[in-house]
Design a protein around this motif. Structure first.
Motif, PDB file in Angstrom:
ATOM      1  N   CYS A 173     -22.851 -32.437 -18.273  1.00  0.00           N
ATOM      2  CA  CYS A 173     -23.763 -33.375 -18.909  1.00  0.00           C
ATOM      3  C   CYS A 173     -24.569 -34.104 -17.843  1.00  0.00           C
ATOM      4  O   CYS A 173     -24.043 -34.423 -16.775  1.00  0.00           O
ATOM      5  CB  CYS A 173     -22.969 -34.385 -19.747  1.00  0.00           C
ATOM      6  SG  CYS A 173     -24.004 -35.544 -20.671  1.00  0.00           S
ATOM      7  N   GLY A 174     -25.834 -34.365 -18.144  1.00  0.00           N
ATOM      8  CA  GLY A 174     -26.656 -35.184 -17.262  1.00  0.00           C
ATOM      9  C   GLY A 174     -27.468 -34.416 -16.246  1.00  0.00           C
ATOM     10  O   GLY A 174     -27.954 -35.004 -15.280  1.00  0.00           O
ATOM     11  N   LEU A 175     -27.652 -33.127 -16.442  1.00  0.00           N
ATOM     12  CA  LEU A 175     -28.452 -32.330 -15.515  1.00  0.00           C
ATOM     13  C   LEU A 175     -29.941 -32.595 -15.715  1.00  0.00           C
ATOM     14  O   LEU A 175     -30.362 -33.136 -16.732  1.00  0.00           O
ATOM     15  CB  LEU A 175     -28.180 -30.838 -15.720  1.00  0.00           C
ATOM     16  CG  LEU A 175     -26.829 -30.376 -15.207  1.00  0.00           C
ATOM     17  CD1 LEU A 175     -25.755 -30.552 -16.233  1.00  0.00           C
ATOM     18  CD2 LEU A 175     -26.922 -28.950 -14.769  1.00  0.00           C
ATOM     19  N   ASP A 176     -30.729 -32.177 -14.732  1.00  0.00           N
ATOM     20  CA  ASP A 176     -32.181 -32.215 -14.875  1.00  0.00           C
ATOM     21  C   ASP A 176     -32.612 -31.122 -15.846  1.00  0.00           C
ATOM     22  O   ASP A 176     -31.872 -30.168 -16.090  1.00  0.00           O
ATOM     23  CB  ASP A 176     -32.856 -31.977 -13.519  1.00  0.00           C
ATOM     24  CG  ASP A 176     -32.699 -33.154 -12.569  1.00  0.00           C
ATOM     25  OD1 ASP A 176     -32.648 -34.316 -13.046  1.00  0.00           O
ATOM     26  OD2 ASP A 176     -32.629 -32.907 -11.352  1.00  0.00           O
ATOM     27  N   ARG A 177     -33.824 -31.257 -16.363  1.00  0.00           N
ATOM     28  CA  ARG A 177     -34.393 -30.227 -17.229  1.00  0.00           C
ATOM     29  C   ARG A 177     -34.432 -28.913 -16.450  1.00  0.00           C
ATOM     30  O   ARG A 177     -34.864 -28.878 -15.298  1.00  0.00           O
ATOM     31  CB  ARG A 177     -35.810 -30.628 -17.653  1.00  0.00           C
ATOM     32  CG  ARG A 177     -36.517 -29.545 -18.459  1.00  0.00           C
ATOM     33  CD  ARG A 177     -37.901 -29.951 -18.903  1.00  0.00           C
ATOM     34  NE  ARG A 177     -38.709 -30.311 -17.755  1.00  0.00           N
ATOM     35  CZ  ARG A 177     -39.739 -31.159 -17.802  1.00  0.00           C
ATOM     36  NH1 ARG A 177     -40.091 -31.743 -18.923  1.00  0.00           N
ATOM     37  NH2 ARG A 177     -40.422 -31.428 -16.710  1.00  0.00           N
ATOM     38  N   PRO A 178     -33.991 -27.812 -17.071  1.00  0.00           N
ATOM     39  CA  PRO A 178     -34.047 -26.535 -16.353  1.00  0.00           C
ATOM     40  C   PRO A 178     -35.504 -26.144 -16.115  1.00  0.00           C
ATOM     41  O   PRO A 178     -36.343 -26.306 -17.007  1.00  0.00           O
ATOM     42  CB  PRO A 178     -33.348 -25.551 -17.294  1.00  0.00           C
ATOM     43  CG  PRO A 178     -33.373 -26.197 -18.633  1.00  0.00           C
ATOM     44  CD  PRO A 178     -33.431 -27.677 -18.407  1.00  0.00           C
ATOM     45  N   PRO A 179     -35.847 -25.663 -14.927  1.00  0.00           N
ATOM     46  CA  PRO A 179     -37.232 -25.359 -14.608  1.00  0.00           C
ATOM     47  C   PRO A 179     -37.858 -24.327 -15.539  1.00  0.00           C
ATOM     48  O   PRO A 179     -39.053 -24.376 -15.811  1.00  0.00           O
ATOM     49  CB  PRO A 179     -37.195 -24.839 -13.174  1.00  0.00           C
ATOM     50  CG  PRO A 179     -35.790 -24.878 -12.730  1.00  0.00           C
ATOM     51  CD  PRO A 179     -34.939 -25.415 -13.828  1.00  0.00           C
ATOM     52  N   GLU A 180     -37.062 -23.415 -16.065  1.00  0.00           N
ATOM     53  CA  GLU A 180     -37.616 -22.395 -16.944  1.00  0.00           C
ATOM     54  C   GLU A 180     -37.777 -22.844 -18.396  1.00  0.00           C
ATOM     55  O   GLU A 180     -38.279 -22.101 -19.232  1.00  0.00           O
ATOM     56  CB  GLU A 180     -36.812 -21.096 -16.853  1.00  0.00           C
ATOM     57  CG  GLU A 180     -35.382 -21.204 -17.312  1.00  0.00           C
ATOM     58  CD  GLU A 180     -34.373 -21.555 -16.222  1.00  0.00           C
ATOM     59  OE1 GLU A 180     -33.233 -21.110 -16.336  1.00  0.00           O
ATOM     60  OE2 GLU A 180     -34.691 -22.288 -15.277  1.00  0.00           O
ATOM     61  N   PHE A 181     -37.366 -24.091 -18.697  1.00  0.00           N
ATOM     62  CA  PHE A 181     -37.568 -24.638 -20.037  1.00  0.00           C
ATOM     63  C   PHE A 181     -38.993 -25.184 -20.113  1.00  0.00           C
ATOM     64  O   PHE A 181     -39.267 -26.317 -19.757  1.00  0.00           O
ATOM     65  CB  PHE A 181     -36.533 -25.724 -20.353  1.00  0.00           C
ATOM     66  CG  PHE A 181     -36.742 -26.392 -21.683  1.00  0.00           C
ATOM     67  CD1 PHE A 181     -36.930 -25.652 -22.832  1.00  0.00           C
ATOM     68  CD2 PHE A 181     -36.750 -27.766 -21.772  1.00  0.00           C
ATOM     69  CE1 PHE A 181     -37.130 -26.266 -24.059  1.00  0.00           C
ATOM     70  CE2 PHE A 181     -36.948 -28.403 -22.989  1.00  0.00           C
ATOM     71  CZ  PHE A 181     -37.135 -27.647 -24.139  1.00  0.00           C
ATOM     72  N   THR A 182     -39.895 -24.315 -20.541  1.00  0.00           N
ATOM     73  CA  THR A 182     -41.317 -24.651 -20.594  1.00  0.00           C
ATOM     74  C   THR A 182     -41.816 -24.584 -22.034  1.00  0.00           C
ATOM     75  O   THR A 182     -41.125 -24.071 -22.931  1.00  0.00           O
ATOM     76  CB  THR A 182     -42.142 -23.676 -19.732  1.00  0.00           C
ATOM     77  OG1 THR A 182     -41.934 -22.350 -20.206  1.00  0.00           O
ATOM     78  CG2 THR A 182     -41.750 -23.778 -18.255  1.00  0.00           C
ATOM     79  N   VAL A 183     -43.030 -25.073 -22.247  1.00  0.00           N
ATOM     80  CA  VAL A 183     -43.666 -25.020 -23.565  1.00  0.00           C
ATOM     81  C   VAL A 183     -43.624 -23.574 -24.055  1.00  0.00           C
ATOM     82  O   VAL A 183     -43.956 -22.641 -23.318  1.00  0.00           O
ATOM     83  CB  VAL A 183     -45.121 -25.539 -23.482  1.00  0.00           C
ATOM     84  CG1 VAL A 183     -45.845 -25.295 -24.802  1.00  0.00           C
ATOM     85  CG2 VAL A 183     -45.146 -27.008 -23.110  1.00  0.00           C
ATOM     86  N   GLY A 184     -43.174 -23.389 -25.273  1.00  0.00           N
ATOM     87  CA  GLY A 184     -43.102 -22.060 -25.864  1.00  0.00           C
ATOM     88  C   GLY A 184     -41.803 -21.314 -25.604  1.00  0.00           C
ATOM     89  O   GLY A 184     -41.637 -20.193 -26.080  1.00  0.00           O
ATOM     90  N   ALA A 185     -40.883 -21.910 -24.859  1.00  0.00           N
ATOM     91  CA  ALA A 185     -39.597 -21.252 -24.594  1.00  0.00           C
ATOM     92  C   ALA A 185     -38.842 -21.040 -25.902  1.00  0.00           C
ATOM     93  O   ALA A 185     -38.899 -21.871 -26.811  1.00  0.00           O
ATOM     94  CB  ALA A 185     -38.757 -22.092 -23.633  1.00  0.00           C
ATOM     95  N   ALA A 186     -38.147 -19.932 -25.993  1.00  0.00           N
ATOM     96  CA  ALA A 186     -37.355 -19.631 -27.190  1.00  0.00           C
ATOM     97  C   ALA A 186     -36.174 -20.596 -27.284  1.00  0.00           C
ATOM     98  O   ALA A 186     -35.482 -20.840 -26.297  1.00  0.00           O
ATOM     99  CB  ALA A 186     -36.858 -18.191 -27.132  1.00  0.00           C
ATOM    100  N   LEU A 187     -35.968 -21.140 -28.468  1.00  0.00           N
ATOM    101  CA  LEU A 187     -34.862 -22.055 -28.723  1.00  0.00           C
ATOM    102  C   LEU A 187     -34.039 -21.525 -29.884  1.00  0.00           C
ATOM    103  O   LEU A 187     -34.553 -20.811 -30.748  1.00  0.00           O
ATOM    104  CB  LEU A 187     -35.376 -23.458 -29.053  1.00  0.00           C
ATOM    105  CG  LEU A 187     -36.217 -24.146 -27.994  1.00  0.00           C
ATOM    106  CD1 LEU A 187     -36.712 -25.495 -28.507  1.00  0.00           C
ATOM    107  CD2 LEU A 187     -35.434 -24.322 -26.706  1.00  0.00           C
ATOM    108  N   GLN A 188     -32.779 -21.897 -29.899  1.00  0.00           N
ATOM    109  CA  GLN A 188     -31.906 -21.544 -31.002  1.00  0.00           C
ATOM    110  C   GLN A 188     -31.272 -22.826 -31.522  1.00  0.00           C
ATOM    111  O   GLN A 188     -30.750 -23.619 -30.733  1.00  0.00           O
ATOM    112  CB  GLN A 188     -30.828 -20.567 -30.540  1.00  0.00           C
ATOM    113  CG  GLN A 188     -29.944 -20.108 -31.665  1.00  0.00           C
ATOM    114  CD  GLN A 188     -29.028 -18.969 -31.244  1.00  0.00           C
ATOM    115  OE1 GLN A 188     -29.245 -18.307 -30.248  1.00  0.00           O
ATOM    116  NE2 GLN A 188     -27.991 -18.749 -32.023  1.00  0.00           N
ATOM    117  N   GLN A 189     -31.320 -23.020 -32.836  1.00  0.00           N
ATOM    118  CA  GLN A 189     -30.693 -24.202 -33.418  1.00  0.00           C
ATOM    119  C   GLN A 189     -29.293 -23.840 -33.893  1.00  0.00           C
ATOM    120  O   GLN A 189     -29.111 -22.879 -34.634  1.00  0.00           O
ATOM    121  CB  GLN A 189     -31.505 -24.758 -34.579  1.00  0.00           C
ATOM    122  CG  GLN A 189     -30.910 -26.042 -35.111  1.00  0.00           C
ATOM    123  CD  GLN A 189     -31.832 -26.755 -36.076  1.00  0.00           C
ATOM    124  OE1 GLN A 189     -32.875 -26.259 -36.451  1.00  0.00           O
ATOM    125  NE2 GLN A 189     -31.426 -27.929 -36.479  1.00  0.00           N
TER     126      GLN A 189
END
Length: 157
Positions: free
Chosen positions: A77-93
């Protein structure tokens, strides 16, 4: 006729989980959000009971491991945003939590980031662990941390 029996002690389940020393920084690990989340973590994720972590235990960390020597499941818990998490990245709910699957150089492990909370939370687990660990952790995240809008990085270029 001679009958012999042997007992082989398998210490894999009782030895502390050893985390890599080159882990990503977790600057928000001491935050109240991470403290609250760690307190909400269940003792078991399906057939993975909580495991001790070898010293020094990084703040904001919890682990589970089966007794059969399977790779552990590790929450940070508490990590920085992953660099590859960019606008349009695939997400799963999953159970109300938006997850982003980060690239992982180990083909036997997957790493998921919960990206819709005040702190980033990762769950690294064996690819064959099934859906239960992600579901149970998602329930704990939903109970401990309110959702917020995602904040992906802009697409490079």
């Amino acid at each position: 006729m001679i009958i012999a029996a042997a007992r082989i002690d398998d210490h894999r389940s009782t030895d502390p989980v050893r985390l890599p020393t080159n882990q990503a920084a977790a600057p928000a690990a001491p935050s109240p959000e991470c403290t609250s989340l760690l307190a909400a973590m269940p003792d078991e994720l399906g057939d993975y009971p909580t495991a001790r972590i070898a010293e020094p235990v990084p703040p904001g960390t919890h682990a589970w491991r089966r007794s059969d020597g399977t790779a552990p499941i590790v929450l940070r818990c508490g990590l920085d945003r992953p660099p590859e998490f960019t606008v349009g990245a695939a997400l799963q709910q999953v159970d109300g939590v938006l997850w982003f699957e980060a690239a992982n150089p180990d083909p036997t492990t997957s790493t998921w980031y919960a990206v819709d909370r005040a702190v980033y939370v990762t769950l690294s687990l064996p690819r064959d662990a099934g859906p239960t660990p992600l579901q149970v952790v998602a329930e704990a995240i939903t109970a401990a941390l309110p959702a917020r809008p995602i904040d992906p990085a802009p697409v490079p270029g």
